[in-house]
Design an enzyme around this catalytic site. Structure first.
Site, PDB file in Angstrom:
ATOM      1  N   ALA A 124       1.238  -0.770   2.338  1.00  0.00           N
ATOM      2  CA  ALA A 124       1.509  -1.377   3.647  1.00  0.00           C
ATOM      3  C   ALA A 124       2.017  -0.321   4.636  1.00  0.00           C
ATOM      4  O   ALA A 124       2.683   0.634   4.227  1.00  0.00           O
ATOM      5  CB  ALA A 124       2.532  -2.501   3.501  1.00  0.00           C
ATOM      6  N   GLY A 126      -1.121  -0.447   5.892  1.00  0.00           N
ATOM      7  CA  GLY A 126      -2.552  -0.422   5.650  1.00  0.00           C
ATOM      8  C   GLY A 126      -3.345   0.662   6.326  1.00  0.00           C
ATOM      9  O   GLY A 126      -4.555   0.754   6.118  1.00  0.00           O
ATOM     10  N   LYS A 128      -3.361   3.957   5.839  1.00  0.00           N
ATOM     11  CA  LYS A 128      -3.931   4.907   4.881  1.00  0.00           C
ATOM     12  C   LYS A 128      -4.987   4.234   4.005  1.00  0.00           C
ATOM     13  O   LYS A 128      -5.983   4.860   3.631  1.00  0.00           O
ATOM     14  CB  LYS A 128      -2.821   5.529   4.037  1.00  0.00           C
ATOM     15  CG  LYS A 128      -1.842   6.377   4.849  1.00  0.00           C
ATOM     16  CD  LYS A 128      -0.745   6.946   3.981  1.00  0.00           C
ATOM     17  CE  LYS A 128       0.235   7.796   4.806  1.00  0.00           C
ATOM     18  NZ  LYS A 128       1.033   6.961   5.739  1.00  0.00           N
ATOM     19  N   GLU A 146       1.165  -3.452  -2.500  1.00  0.00           N
ATOM     20  CA  GLU A 146       2.427  -3.483  -1.757  1.00  0.00           C
ATOM     21  C   GLU A 146       3.361  -4.460  -2.452  1.00  0.00           C
ATOM     22  O   GLU A 146       3.046  -5.648  -2.602  1.00  0.00           O
ATOM     23  CB  GLU A 146       2.200  -3.907  -0.311  1.00  0.00           C
ATOM     24  CG  GLU A 146       3.460  -4.147   0.483  1.00  0.00           C
ATOM     25  CD  GLU A 146       4.423  -2.967   0.459  1.00  0.00           C
ATOM     26  OE1 GLU A 146       5.625  -3.185   0.199  1.00  0.00           O
ATOM     27  OE2 GLU A 146       3.977  -1.824   0.693  1.00  0.00           O
ATOM     28  N   ARG A 151       5.137  -7.622   3.623  1.00  0.00           N
ATOM     29  CA  ARG A 151       4.384  -6.430   3.994  1.00  0.00           C
ATOM     30  C   ARG A 151       2.978  -6.467   3.416  1.00  0.00           C
ATOM     31  O   ARG A 151       2.036  -5.935   3.999  1.00  0.00           O
ATOM     32  CB  ARG A 151       5.137  -5.170   3.536  1.00  0.00           C
ATOM     33  CG  ARG A 151       6.368  -4.865   4.372  1.00  0.00           C
ATOM     34  CD  ARG A 151       7.200  -3.739   3.792  1.00  0.00           C
ATOM     35  NE  ARG A 151       6.449  -2.518   3.558  1.00  0.00           N
ATOM     36  CZ  ARG A 151       6.147  -1.610   4.490  1.00  0.00           C
ATOM     37  NH1 ARG A 151       6.540  -1.813   5.746  1.00  0.00           N
ATOM     38  NH2 ARG A 151       5.480  -0.525   4.171  1.00  0.00           N
ATOM     39  N   ASP A 191       2.148   7.257  -1.505  1.00  0.00           N
ATOM     40  CA  ASP A 191       2.881   7.529  -0.268  1.00  0.00           C
ATOM     41  C   ASP A 191       4.212   6.793  -0.383  1.00  0.00           C
ATOM     42  O   ASP A 191       4.337   5.655   0.033  1.00  0.00           O
ATOM     43  CB  ASP A 191       2.073   7.056   0.940  1.00  0.00           C
ATOM     44  CG  ASP A 191       2.736   7.404   2.257  1.00  0.00           C
ATOM     45  OD1 ASP A 191       3.083   8.577   2.453  1.00  0.00           O
ATOM     46  OD2 ASP A 191       2.915   6.491   3.094  1.00  0.00           O
ATOM     47  N   CYS A 244       7.296  10.833   4.405  1.00  0.00           N
ATOM     48  CA  CYS A 244       7.486  11.199   5.814  1.00  0.00           C
ATOM     49  C   CYS A 244       8.918  11.687   6.012  1.00  0.00           C
ATOM     50  O   CYS A 244       9.612  11.277   6.940  1.00  0.00           O
ATOM     51  CB  CYS A 244       7.159  10.035   6.749  1.00  0.00           C
ATOM     52  SG  CYS A 244       8.129   8.535   6.476  1.00  0.00           S
TER      53      CYS A 244
END
Length: 439
Positions: A124, A126, A128, A146, A151, A191, A244
């Protein structure tokens, strides 16, 4: 002290934690002043062209705006200030996805090939996953997972709007999912949730939540996620781990610990993006390869014909899609990906393939997703709308229409379906879902 402007309200100023700044000063050394200057700038917005529907070079003319390459992937572009994507009909039609530039990096490192099986473990909202589906050209299999149900719903809606046909959406803990799907994937994207240091310019809450204890807690969770991801990968497969954030505990140290625990993996590349070195915010990504050679454990679905669906295709479509149709006990019909995991019935699956519609009283009634999943030429009837009529359709209103024929018709903007309606008696009855209407 360093302050920055929130993109949500540029007049507000927020202080970054001293402990974070001291960490960045040690980490960046002579580059720290450049990082400070970058953090004092307003971040740029960007989009990714959805190449499942349109070529990258064709979108700017349709939007009527200049797009500047963001320099991360070929289909990524910076948008001008004042561009309002959420209410643009081409956004509703799924031609692009608003995506922060550095967030476009991780999926691109998977080096996807059509027909592969890919897992997006923490998928989520979405963006990627949509990028992965584009890389697969809507072939093979994408499992987008997810764990948080709310989400996961957002993830479903994103993939629907982008016209993704080959996705199975699940909502499970990474360890449980990967145990059930061990060896099923050619490539995995992990991720992982993180401390969000790379999003400080955009998300003030990330600043408020930051602490060194939070960084340490994130690193523990990330190592567990990465261990699970390894289990899902076939021998010879590729694994991309990304965050990130900037902290070594969550990035390099997590990768190092993973490699020590998994000697059959090797590091094939490591990437760092900072606000002062790229057009985006912050991103870390590492490409890992598993030794050996093997095939992903997937299988072709075998389904019985669904006569109501086939009758609809004869009446409303120019051809019957190649994807096999699965009829569920509640009457819903899904068009399945060409490959499925063998343990699908053991998973918490929210959606498999395209939710095409449902059978009521012996007749097939199409769903919104069906018309976003296929191009205009797939439907026997299509109505092109613009101006006031388009605004009325997006608001959920019935439209006076002189188009010939009757029955279900794709509703298009500039040649691209954004929904459907039903032609009857000179009127196009509106079938745009209530949650998508713009008033």
């Amino acid at each position: 002290m360093l302050f920055y402007s929130s993109p949500l309200c540029y007049t507000e100023r927020m202080k970054l934690p001293d402990a974070f700044l001291n960490r960045m000063r040690r980490q960046l050394g002579g580059d720290f002043p450049a990082y400070v200057r970058a953090m004092e700038q307003t971040p740029r917005r960007a989009l990714r062209v959805n190449t499942l529907k349109i070529a990258s070079e064709a979108l700017p003319a349709l939007l009527g705006i200049a797009l500047e390459p963001c320099g991360v992937i070929p289909e990524g572009f910076l948008v001008p200030e004042g561009f309002a994507p959420g209410r643009h009909p081409l956004h509703a039609a799924g031609l692009f996805y608003m995506q922060e530039p550095s967030a476009q990096l991780p999926a691109s490192l998977l080096d996807l090939q059509p027909g592969e099986a890919v897992l997006d473990l923490c998928a989520a909202p979405g963006g990627k996953s949509g990028q992965i589906a584009a890389g697969l050209q809507n072939t093979g299999l994408l499992v987008a997972n997810e764990i948080v149900p709310s989400r996961a719903t957002v993830l479903q809606r994103t993939l629907e709007r982008l016209g993704v046909r080959n996705a199975v959406v699940t909502s499970m803990r990474p360890d449980a999912l990967c145990q059930a799907l061990a060896g099923c994937f050619d490539a995995v994207l992990a991720d992982a949730p993180c401390s969000g240091e790379g999003m400080f310019r955009r998300e003030p809450q990330a600043v408020a939540d930051w602490s060194e204890a939070h960084v340490a807690a994130c690193a523990v969770r990330q190592r567990a996620i990465l261990d699970s991801a390894a289990l899902a990968l076939r021998p010879g497969g590729r694994l991309v781990y990304s965050t990130c954030t900037f902290s070594p505990e969550e990035n390099e140290q997590t990768v190092e610990a993973f490699l020590q625990a998994h000697p059959d993996f090797s590091l094939a590349g490591m990437h760092h993006l900072y606000p002062h070195t790229s057009t985006g915010e912050g991103q870390f990504a590492a490409l890992l390869r598993r030794a050996g050679d093997g095939a992903a454990r997937t299988e072709a679905p075998r389904e019985r014909p669904v006569r109501e669906w086939e009758a609809f295709c004869r009446d409303a479509m120019t051809h019957t899609p190649e994807q096999p149709a699965r009829l569920l006990p509640d009457g819903r019909v899904f068009l399945l990906p060409e490959r499925l995991p063998p343990a699908l019935d053991k998973l918490r699956v929210l959606q498999a393939g395209v939710p095409a519609g449902e059978i009521r009283n012996g007749r097939f009634q199409p769903a919104h997703a069906l018309f976003l999943a296929y191009e205009k030429a797939a439907f026997q009837s299509a109505v092109e709308l613009g101006g006031a009529a388009l605004s009325a359709y997006l608001a959920g209103e019935a439209i006076p229409c002189t188009a010939p024929g009757s029955g279900y018709a794709a509703v298009c903007v500039q040649g691209y379906p954004l929904g459907f309606g039903k032609l009857t008696g000179g009127t196009l009855k509106n079938h745009l879902p209530k949650g998508l209407r713009m008033r």
